[in-house]
Design an enzyme around this catalytic site. Sequence first.
Site, short mmCIF file in Angstrom:
data_model
loop_
_atom_site.label_atom_id
_atom_site.label_comp_id
_atom_site.label_asym_id
_atom_site.label_seq_id
_atom_site.Cartn_x
_atom_site.Cartn_y
_atom_site.Cartn_z
N CYS A 31 56.33 121.62 17.50
CA CYS A 31 56.65 123.58 17.60
C CYS A 31 55.23 124.38 16.12
CB CYS A 31 57.83 123.50 17.13
SG CYS A 31 58.16 125.55 16.46
N CYS A 34 57.53 125.78 12.94
CA CYS A 34 58.20 124.89 12.50
C CYS A 34 57.23 123.70 11.83
CB CYS A 34 59.15 124.35 13.66
SG CYS A 34 60.23 124.90 15.03
#
Length: 104
Positions: A31, A34
């Site tokens: 991600c 992230c």
Amino acid sequence: MAEVVLTNENFEEVVLKSDKPVLVDFWATWCGPCQQQGPILEAFAEEFDGKYVVGKLDVDDNREIAGEYNIMSIPTIKSFKNGEVVKTAVGVQTREQLIDMLES
């Protein structure tokens, strides 16, 4: 203290039974957002060492907990006090937003 790596096995002890406010980052290695959140949380964990517990839970490796907390988008950050979710935020959060999640 660095961030705590959370798992299905230690989540209850580290998060739900903590006597300090806890910030949990639900994330995954693939991600992009992230990865942006990571350094912010690392610095936050160092700055507030002893005051808060900061943990990261990889949703791919810990699907049971991610499912229990209905994680649909990542990064999702949840603040816990006394074992209960107090606030939830989706997307990259700033230092100030993280403080607000724990202190309001």
